[in-house]
Design an enzyme around this catalytic site. Sequence first.
Site: not given
Length: 286
Positions: A107, A229, A257
């Site tokens: 991320s 995601d 995610h």
Amino acid sequence: MQRCTLDVPSLGEPVETAYVEETSGNGAPIMLLHGFDSSLLEFRRLFPLLRKEGANAYAVDLIGWGFSCCKFHEKPDLQLGPQQKTDHLYAFWKGKVQRPMVLVGVSLGSAIAVQFALQHPEAVAGLVLSSPQVYVDGIGPMSSMPRVLSYLGVQVLKSVPLRNMANKMAYYDKERLATEDALRIGRLHTFLPGWTNSNIAFMRSGGYSVSKRIPELQQEVLVLWGRNDEIVECKFADNFARDLPHSRLKILEDCGHCIHLEKPEEMARALTEFVSEIELHGAHAQ
């Protein structure tokens, strides 16, 4: 989890740095970087698998997030933006790793990894960007809010309703993984002294802006993305083919995610294979 004390000149104070390590394995070191306002506990499922695969691996909490801390956390004029986090990671690399590593960012950790690789290419043999939040720069209007509004915004980040919403968005298999235990683990570090002020300082720094510099990367790059995601859409994967034509992309089906939590076996396999490829490429280059 262990702690070591690191001197980081740009911070002005020693940093009690939280990390985990496995150094009995083979191959280039793997360094795991968590996402925004999280901690190395994100890797609780992935790290044991890397150990089982015989990898050399580290996970570290960068200053301001997770369980790393220093005495100046409560200073109202605290400077704690991307550069300070880069300097902290470099201090950890110099003190603990000391050889080129495969840097893995998940991320927003991917933006951290990109900035670090650009500033310290000698420390990075390869990059793995997992569900990378690198094509949306900055943090928006929160960077220019008055301090009192920033404080209120940070308190919302800590709240159970917001954390619960993010918890559910993080996974494809929500029923199995978006549990109350996961929520509690994700909030645990927010109760440490200095958490509020550190996040205000990061927000006021403006956050990371690396999108235009991605084509400058010289390292081998592997991109991992969950097909489902909901936080950073998989459509951004096409940008890497444009900016880094020699990068590799692996899409994981039925995955959201947090690949490292939802598909840790597949991610561990991808990381160890990538390390082997990096080492083989280096041997051929010699």
